[in-house]
Design a protein around this motif. Structure first.
Motif, PDB file in Angstrom:
ATOM      1  N   UNK A 151      -7.107  -4.226 -12.249  1.00 46.27           N
ATOM      2  CA  UNK A 151      -6.640  -3.179 -11.540  1.00 46.27           C
ATOM      3  C   UNK A 151      -5.769  -2.118 -12.464  1.00 46.27           C
ATOM      4  N   UNK A 152      -4.721  -2.626 -13.287  1.00 46.57           N
ATOM      5  CA  UNK A 152      -4.047  -1.673 -13.956  1.00 46.57           C
ATOM      6  C   UNK A 152      -4.597  -1.231 -14.929  1.00 46.57           C
ATOM      7  N   UNK A 153      -5.837  -1.481 -15.322  1.00 48.80           N
ATOM      8  CA  UNK A 153      -6.597  -1.006 -16.707  1.00 48.80           C
ATOM      9  C   UNK A 153      -7.521   0.200 -16.162  1.00 48.80           C
ATOM     10  N   UNK A 154      -7.572   0.067 -14.783  1.00 45.05           N
ATOM     11  CA  UNK A 154      -8.718   1.126 -14.450  1.00 45.05           C
ATOM     12  C   UNK A 154      -8.134   2.511 -14.462  1.00 45.05           C
ATOM     13  N   UNK A 155      -8.799   3.248 -15.114  1.00 46.72           N
ATOM     14  CA  UNK A 155      -8.370   4.649 -15.330  1.00 46.72           C
ATOM     15  C   UNK A 155      -8.587   5.492 -14.243  1.00 46.72           C
ATOM     16  N   UNK A 156      -9.305   5.248 -12.986  1.00 45.56           N
ATOM     17  CA  UNK A 156      -9.481   5.852 -11.991  1.00 45.56           C
ATOM     18  C   UNK A 156      -8.802   5.437 -10.794  1.00 45.56           C
ATOM     19  N   UNK A 157      -9.308   5.755  -9.523  1.00 39.97           N
ATOM     20  CA  UNK A 157      -8.658   5.307  -8.126  1.00 39.97           C
ATOM     21  C   UNK A 157      -9.278   3.842  -8.114  1.00 39.97           C
ATOM     22  N   UNK A 158      -8.610   3.025  -7.447  1.00 39.37           N
ATOM     23  CA  UNK A 158      -9.015   1.633  -7.184  1.00 39.37           C
ATOM     24  C   UNK A 158      -9.020   1.496  -5.853  1.00 39.37           C
ATOM     25  N   UNK A 159     -10.216   0.780  -5.088  1.00 35.84           N
ATOM     26  CA  UNK A 159     -10.119   0.488  -3.878  1.00 35.84           C
ATOM     27  C   UNK A 159     -10.543  -0.971  -3.695  1.00 35.84           C
ATOM     28  N   UNK A 160     -10.307  -1.490  -2.629  1.00 32.31           N
ATOM     29  CA  UNK A 160     -10.498  -2.919  -2.602  1.00 32.31           C
ATOM     30  C   UNK A 160     -11.416  -3.516  -1.493  1.00 32.31           C
ATOM     31  N   UNK A 161     -11.739  -4.864  -1.607  1.00 35.95           N
ATOM     32  CA  UNK A 161     -12.490  -5.323  -0.446  1.00 35.95           C
ATOM     33  C   UNK A 161     -11.949  -6.978  -0.452  1.00 35.95           C
ATOM     34  N   UNK A 162     -11.906  -7.495   0.926  1.00 33.71           N
ATOM     35  CA  UNK A 162     -11.330  -8.700   0.938  1.00 33.71           C
ATOM     36  C   UNK A 162     -11.736  -9.380   2.411  1.00 33.71           C
ATOM     37  N   UNK A 163     -12.192 -10.622   2.027  1.00 40.57           N
ATOM     38  CA  UNK A 163     -12.335 -11.451   3.324  1.00 40.57           C
ATOM     39  C   UNK A 163     -10.941 -11.842   3.783  1.00 40.57           C
ATOM     40  N   UNK A 164     -10.008 -12.222   2.858  1.00 36.26           N
ATOM     41  CA  UNK A 164      -8.847 -13.018   3.214  1.00 36.26           C
ATOM     42  C   UNK A 164      -7.672 -12.413   3.449  1.00 36.26           C
ATOM     43  N   UNK A 165      -7.573 -10.927   3.342  1.00 37.04           N
ATOM     44  CA  UNK A 165      -6.456 -10.121   3.542  1.00 37.04           C
ATOM     45  C   UNK A 165      -6.662  -8.819   3.818  1.00 37.04           C
ATOM     46  N   UNK A 166      -5.836  -8.104   4.465  1.00 37.03           N
ATOM     47  CA  UNK A 166      -5.713  -6.649   4.668  1.00 37.03           C
ATOM     48  C   UNK A 166      -5.656  -5.862   3.309  1.00 37.03           C
ATOM     49  N   UNK A 167      -6.245  -4.917   2.909  1.00 38.60           N
ATOM     50  CA  UNK A 167      -6.062  -4.069   1.924  1.00 38.60           C
ATOM     51  C   UNK A 167      -5.549  -2.640   2.369  1.00 38.60           C
ATOM     52  N   UNK A 168      -4.920  -1.963   1.224  1.00 35.52           N
ATOM     53  CA  UNK A 168      -4.170  -0.749   1.330  1.00 35.52           C
ATOM     54  C   UNK A 168      -5.490   0.198   1.972  1.00 35.52           C
ATOM     55  N   UNK A 169      -6.523   0.175   0.770  1.00 35.60           N
ATOM     56  CA  UNK A 169      -7.676   1.240   0.947  1.00 35.60           C
ATOM     57  C   UNK A 169      -9.178   0.456   0.594  1.00 35.60           C
ATOM     58  N   UNK A 170     -10.110   0.265   1.597  1.00 39.24           N
ATOM     59  CA  UNK A 170     -10.990  -0.149   1.379  1.00 39.24           C
ATOM     60  C   UNK A 170     -11.453  -1.074   2.387  1.00 39.24           C
ATOM     61  N   UNK A 171     -12.240  -2.094   2.508  1.00 37.21           N
ATOM     62  CA  UNK A 171     -12.829  -2.870   3.495  1.00 37.21           C
ATOM     63  C   UNK A 171     -12.251  -4.431   3.685  1.00 37.21           C
ATOM     64  N   UNK A 172     -11.936  -4.956   4.687  1.00 34.95           N
ATOM     65  CA  UNK A 172     -11.452  -6.214   5.063  1.00 34.95           C
ATOM     66  C   UNK A 172     -11.921  -6.803   6.448  1.00 34.95           C
ATOM     67  N   UNK A 173     -11.634  -7.900   6.603  1.00 35.01           N
ATOM     68  CA  UNK A 173     -11.909  -8.600   7.983  1.00 35.01           C
ATOM     69  C   UNK A 173     -10.500  -8.831   8.713  1.00 35.01           C
ATOM     70  N   UNK A 174     -10.695  -8.233  10.108  1.00 29.92           N
ATOM     71  CA  UNK A 174      -9.570  -8.503  10.916  1.00 29.92           C
ATOM     72  C   UNK A 174     -10.099  -8.724  12.270  1.00 29.92           C
ATOM     73  N   UNK A 175      -9.637  -9.812  13.039  1.00 27.60           N
ATOM     74  CA  UNK A 175     -10.054 -10.322  14.416  1.00 27.60           C
ATOM     75  C   UNK A 175     -11.560 -10.417  14.498  1.00 27.60           C
ATOM     76  N   UNK A 176     -12.269 -10.788  13.473  1.00 28.75           N
ATOM     77  CA  UNK A 176     -13.518 -10.896  13.418  1.00 28.75           C
ATOM     78  C   UNK A 176     -14.362  -9.602  13.387  1.00 28.75           C
ATOM     79  N   UNK A 177     -13.912  -8.744  12.692  1.00 27.27           N
ATOM     80  CA  UNK A 177     -14.454  -7.463  12.423  1.00 27.27           C
ATOM     81  C   UNK A 177     -14.453  -6.870  11.271  1.00 27.27           C
ATOM     82  N   UNK A 178     -15.420  -6.403  10.604  1.00 30.87           N
ATOM     83  CA  UNK A 178     -15.275  -5.455   9.366  1.00 30.87           C
ATOM     84  C   UNK A 178     -14.308  -4.247   9.547  1.00 30.87           C
ATOM     85  N   UNK A 179     -13.166  -3.845   8.825  1.00 32.49           N
ATOM     86  CA  UNK A 179     -12.580  -2.878   9.139  1.00 32.49           C
ATOM     87  C   UNK A 179     -12.629  -2.099   7.644  1.00 32.49           C
TER      88      UNK A 179
END
Length: 306
Positions: A82-110
Motif C-alpha cells: 500500500x505505501x508504494x501505490x501511487x494512486x488511490x488504495x481500496x481494500x477487500x477483506x473477509x476478516x475485518x472491516x475496511x475503510x474503503x472497499x468490500x468486507x463481510x459483516x453479519x453474514x453479508x457482503x458490505x
C-alpha cells in the motif's frame, strides 16, 4: 488489438507474472489494478521469490495519482504494498472491516466508500464453495461498485455465477463421492485453498511439472484435510517427501502414471461422502499440453465411472 479498442470500452485482463514483468517495457499499469494474493510461483523462471514479487508489483508500480489499486487486506504481503501505490488504495477483506472497499459483516457482503456503505448480498447466497471464492467475490464487487454498476445487477451476477471450467469445477457425483476439477490450480497455495474449501474428507490428485516451488505448507495441509493423495508427474517424489516430513500417520499415499489411473485409484480410496479433487499444485507440461487438456482428461475419466 487493445490499441484499436475505443477508450470508453472497459477491458478486464488477468495478467501472469510474465506479462506483468513486461509492463516495465512500457512503464504502464492499468487504471484499476486488483491484487488477490501472493505466494511463490514460477521460481524456475524468475529465479527468486523477491524477483517474482517485483514482477507482480508492476501491476501498480506505474499507476498515476488518479488510478486505483484494490488490495487484499487479509494477505500480509499484499498489505505491505500500500505505501508504494501511487494512486488511490481500496481494500477487500473477509476478516475485518475496511475503510474503503468490500468486507463481510453479519453474514453479508458490505461495500463502503467515503460517503456511505451498503449491503450487497448475503454470503450464503453465493453458489461457489470456499473462502477463496468469497475473497474473489469481494474483489469483484469492489471493482463493480467503483465502476458504478447497478446494485441489483451486481447482486444478480454474484449469486448466479457458478464458476468457470477447471477452477474447483463440479464434475459429477458417483456412488456418494463428488468429483471436482481444479486443474487450473498450478501452485501449492492454490491447492491449500482447494483443500480448505471442503468440510469433508478429500482424496487429492496432485503433481505435475516442477516450477521449483516448495511443498512444505501444502503437505501440512494435506495431512489435515485429506484421506489419501494420489501423486502424478515429475513432482510426485518431491510432494511425497514433503508429506513424509509431516507428523501424519493415517494418510494414504499412492502413485499413478496417467490421469485415468489416478482417477481409478482415487475412486478406490474414496468413501461415500468424500470428495475427489484434481488440484495439482503444479503446471501440466510434463504430461499434458496445458491445464485445460489435463482437466479434460480428468473429466473424461470421471465420466467413464458412471
Amino acid at each position: 488489438d487493445l490499441d484499436k479498442t475505443p477508450k470508453s470500452t472497459r477491458i478486464v485482463l488477468e495478467l501472469s507474472s510474465f506479462q506483468l514483468q513486461r509492463l516495465a517495457w512500457t512503464a504502464r499499469s492499468p487504471h484499476i489494478a486488483v491484487v488477490t494474493n501472493l505466494s511463490p510461483n514460477h521460481l524456475d523462471w524468475h529465479g527468486t521469490y523477491v524477483a517474482y514479487e517485483s514482477a507482480k508489483q508492476h501491476i501498480v508500480r506505474y499507476q498515476q495519482a488518479d488510478d486505483i489499486a484494490i488490495l487484499n487486506a487479509d494477505d500480509e504481503s499484499i498489505r505491505s504494498w500500500a505505501p508504494d501505490c501511487p494512486g488511490r488504495v481500496l481494500w477487500f477483506s473477509i476478516d475485518r472491516p475496511v475503510e474503503e472497499g468490500c468486507f463481510v459483516r453479519d453474514g453479508h457482503i458490505v461495500y463502503r466508500n467515503e460517503a456511505n456503505e451498503r449491503r450487497v448480498c448475503p454470503v450464503d447466497a453465493l453458489p461457489l464453495p470456499g473462502r477463496h471464492n468469497l475473497s474473489n467475490t469481494l474483489a469483484a464487487v469492489t471493482v463493480a461498485c467503483i465502476c458504478e454498476i447497478p446494485a441489483s445487477l451486481i447482486k444478480k451476477i454474484v449469486t448466479d455465477f457458478n464458476g468457470v471450467a477447471h477452477r474447483l469445477e463440479w464434475v459429477a457425483e458417483v456412488d456418494g463421492v463428488k468429483y471436482y476439477n481444479d486443474s487450473a490450480c498450478t501452485t501449492p497455495a492454490s491447492t491449500i485453498v482447494a483443500l480448505q474449501a471442503f468440510d469433508t474428507s478429500v482424496v487429492l490428485i496432485a503433481g505435475g511439472y516442477d516450477k521449483g516451488v516448495p511443498f512444505d505448507e501444502m503437505a501440512a495441509e494435506i495431512g489435515q484435510h485429506a484421506r489419501a493423495v494420489v501423486l502424478i508427474g515429475d513432482t510426485a517424489e518431491a510432494i511425497e517427501t514433503a508429506i513424509g516430513e509431516q507428523p501424519v500417520t493415517s494418510l494414504i499415499i499412492d502413485r499413478a502414471s496417467s490421469m485415468e489411473e489416478a482417477v481409478a485409484h482415487s475412486t478406490d480410496l474414496a468413501q461415500s461422502g468424500d470428495v475427489v479433487v484434481l488440484s495439482p499444485a503444479c503446471a501440466s507440461y510434463d504430461m499434458f499440453t496445458n491445464f485445460e487438456a489435463r482437466g479434460l482428461r480428468f473429466k473424461m475419466a470421471v465420466a467413464k465411472l458412471k
